[in-house]
Design a protein around this motif. Structure first.
Motif, short mmCIF file in Angstrom:
data_model
loop_
_atom_site.label_atom_id
_atom_site.label_comp_id
_atom_site.label_asym_id
_atom_site.label_seq_id
_atom_site.Cartn_x
_atom_site.Cartn_y
_atom_site.Cartn_z
N PRO A 75 -4.74 -5.20 -11.21
CA PRO A 75 -3.38 -5.34 -10.42
C PRO A 75 -3.17 -3.86 -9.76
N ILE A 76 -2.49 -3.84 -8.73
CA ILE A 76 -2.09 -2.64 -8.35
C ILE A 76 -0.63 -2.44 -8.52
N LEU A 77 0.05 -1.84 -9.49
CA LEU A 77 1.27 -1.57 -9.86
C LEU A 77 2.10 -1.20 -8.63
N ARG A 78 3.31 -1.76 -8.64
CA ARG A 78 3.87 -2.67 -9.29
C ARG A 78 3.43 -4.00 -8.98
N ALA A 79 3.54 -4.74 -7.86
CA ALA A 79 3.56 -5.93 -7.29
C ALA A 79 2.34 -6.72 -7.68
N GLY A 100 -1.80 2.52 -10.57
CA GLY A 100 -0.22 2.57 -10.18
C GLY A 100 -0.47 3.40 -8.73
N LEU A 101 0.08 2.74 -7.92
CA LEU A 101 0.49 3.54 -6.48
C LEU A 101 1.66 3.20 -5.97
N VAL A 102 2.32 4.00 -5.35
CA VAL A 102 3.75 3.72 -4.83
C VAL A 102 3.61 4.42 -3.32
N ARG A 103 4.28 3.56 -2.39
CA ARG A 103 4.31 4.10 -1.09
C ARG A 103 5.60 5.14 -0.71
N THR A 107 6.81 7.90 4.97
CA THR A 107 5.53 8.18 5.43
C THR A 107 4.43 6.82 5.33
N ALA A 108 4.85 6.02 4.27
CA ALA A 108 4.06 4.61 3.84
C ALA A 108 2.69 5.23 3.25
N ILE A 109 2.68 6.43 2.87
CA ILE A 109 1.44 7.06 2.16
C ILE A 109 1.56 6.55 0.73
N PRO A 131 -0.47 -8.34 -3.97
CA PRO A 131 0.03 -9.28 -2.91
C PRO A 131 0.17 -8.91 -1.50
N MET A 132 0.52 -7.68 -1.31
CA MET A 132 0.54 -7.13 0.14
C MET A 132 -0.48 -6.03 0.40
N LEU A 133 -1.07 -6.17 1.80
CA LEU A 133 -1.84 -5.13 2.40
C LEU A 133 -1.27 -4.92 3.53
N ALA A 134 -1.00 -3.80 3.71
CA ALA A 134 -0.02 -3.53 4.88
C ALA A 134 -0.80 -2.58 5.98
N THR A 135 -0.71 -1.18 5.35
CA THR A 135 -1.49 -0.16 6.09
C THR A 135 -2.90 -0.18 5.43
N GLY A 136 -3.03 -0.65 4.19
CA GLY A 136 -4.08 -0.76 3.48
C GLY A 136 -4.34 0.57 2.71
N GLY A 137 -3.30 1.45 2.75
CA GLY A 137 -3.47 2.79 2.00
C GLY A 137 -3.76 2.61 0.37
N SER A 138 -2.92 1.69 -0.20
CA SER A 138 -2.81 1.48 -1.50
C SER A 138 -4.34 0.67 -1.83
N MET A 139 -4.63 -0.07 -1.21
CA MET A 139 -6.13 -0.78 -1.60
C MET A 139 -7.18 -0.12 -1.34
N PHE A 200 7.52 -7.34 -1.38
CA PHE A 200 7.30 -8.30 -2.57
C PHE A 200 7.67 -7.81 -4.00
N GLY A 201 7.41 -6.83 -4.14
CA GLY A 201 7.82 -6.21 -5.54
C GLY A 201 9.45 -6.27 -5.84
N ASP A 202 10.25 -6.14 -4.98
CA ASP A 202 11.71 -6.05 -5.06
C ASP A 202 11.96 -7.63 -5.28
C1 PRP Z 1 3.54 -2.33 -1.81
C2 PRP Z 1 2.50 -3.52 -2.18
C3 PRP Z 1 1.33 -2.83 -1.89
C4 PRP Z 1 1.70 -1.80 -0.86
C5 PRP Z 1 1.05 -2.19 0.20
O1 PRP Z 1 3.90 -1.62 -2.94
O2 PRP Z 1 2.68 -4.15 -3.41
O3 PRP Z 1 1.02 -2.09 -3.20
O4 PRP Z 1 2.98 -1.63 -0.80
O5 PRP Z 1 1.25 -1.08 1.24
P1 PRP Z 1 0.17 -0.58 1.94
O6 PRP Z 1 -1.01 -1.24 2.38
O7 PRP Z 1 0.77 0.20 3.13
O8 PRP Z 1 -0.48 0.68 1.13
P2 PRP Z 1 4.97 -0.63 -3.17
O9 PRP Z 1 4.61 0.74 -2.96
O10 PRP Z 1 6.25 -0.82 -2.18
O11 PRP Z 1 5.28 -0.52 -4.74
P3 PRP Z 1 5.84 -1.57 -5.69
O12 PRP Z 1 4.67 -2.43 -5.95
O13 PRP Z 1 6.10 -0.88 -6.86
O14 PRP Z 1 6.91 -2.50 -5.26
#
Ligand code: PRP
Ligand code: URA
Length: 208
Positions: A75-79, A100-103, A107-109, A131-139, A200-202
């Motif tokens: 799992p990518i922390l936190r969500a 553990g990754l936080v945006r 910048t959403a990085i 749960p969320m794939l937004a910019t895709g940076g975290s994944m 999602f996390g909130d």
């Molecule tokens: C959210 C979400 C993903 C990420 C997706 O996490 O859970 O990990 O954003 O965004 P991306 O595709 O643009 O990288 P967030 O950084 O808000 O942290 P959280 O899980 O601790 O709430």
């Protein structure tokens, strides 16, 4: 890209509508997130291998099947933690690794703050869940990490995707299939998924 599978199921449609509704409170949000995660993980588990196992029913011997694949859920922390209980229920013997990754809010990085991945063998099945794939940076970053650890058979399981994130992951990881419940329209100026479901996390952890 290897493949993007949008899983279609009436239970997913129903639960996704509850998740998207801004009136939904944390208790219901958690319950429906768990239902969606379970149905997506069942799909992800379709390629796991089984081996013959002969057992005795109360009446006769039976040639059955037993799961052989080793599964590591990351799992990518936190969500991403929100998808773990569904994984434990379906596959109680999984190993779990954490990234553990936080945006950054402006910048959403994605910035890495934690990493703990078990030893990976090349034939292990790795499910990277968020749960969320937004910019895709975290994944993108999480996939780099598990690949650096030796992962060869990886599946991404996510609940809502933006086309931008899918494109990025597809470009950088064409070998990795993505299983999701929804591909939404776009990202807004703050890189939130539209129509999406908000943060999602909130919403899941009740920290809005
Ligand atoms: C959210 C979400 C993903 C990420 C997706 O996490 O859970 O990990 O954003 O965004 P991306 O595709 O643009 O990288 P967030 O950084 O808000 O942290 P959280 O899980 O601790 O709430
Ligand atoms: N992370 C979320 O939780 N929601 C979005 O819409 C984008 C990133």
């Amino acid at each position: 890209m290897k493949s993007v599978l949008v899983v279609s199921h009436p239970l997913i449609e129903h639960s996704m509508t509850v998740l998207r509704d801004k009136q939904t409170r944390a208790d219901e949000f958690r319950r429906h997130a768990d239902i969606v995660a379970k149905l997506l993980l069942i799909e992800a588990a379709k390629d796991l291998t089984t081996g013959k196992l002969t057992i005795d029913t109360p009446l006769a011997p039976f040639d059955g099947q037993s799961l052989k694949s080793r599964v590591i859920v990351v799992p990518i922390l936190r969500a991403g933690i929100s998808m773990l209980s569904a994984a434990y229920e379906l596959l109680p013997s999984i190993a779990v690794g954490f990234v553990g990754l936080v945006r950054d809010e402006k910048t959403a990085i994605a910035d890495k703050y934690y990493e703990k991945i078990p030893k990976i063998n090349s034939d292990d099945n790795i499910f990277v869940v968020d749960p969320m794939l937004a910019t895709g940076g975290s994944m993108d970053e999480a996939l780099n990490i598990v690949k650096a650890g030796g992962a060869k058979k990886i599946t991404v399981v996510t609940i809502v995707c933006a086309p931008e994130g899918l494109e990025r992951v597809a470009k950088n990881h064409p070998d990795v299939p993505i299983i999701t419940a929804a591909v939404d329209e776009k990202l807004d100026s703050k890189a939130y998924i539209v129509p999406g479901l908000g943060d999602f996390g909130d919403r899941y952890f009740g920290t809005e």
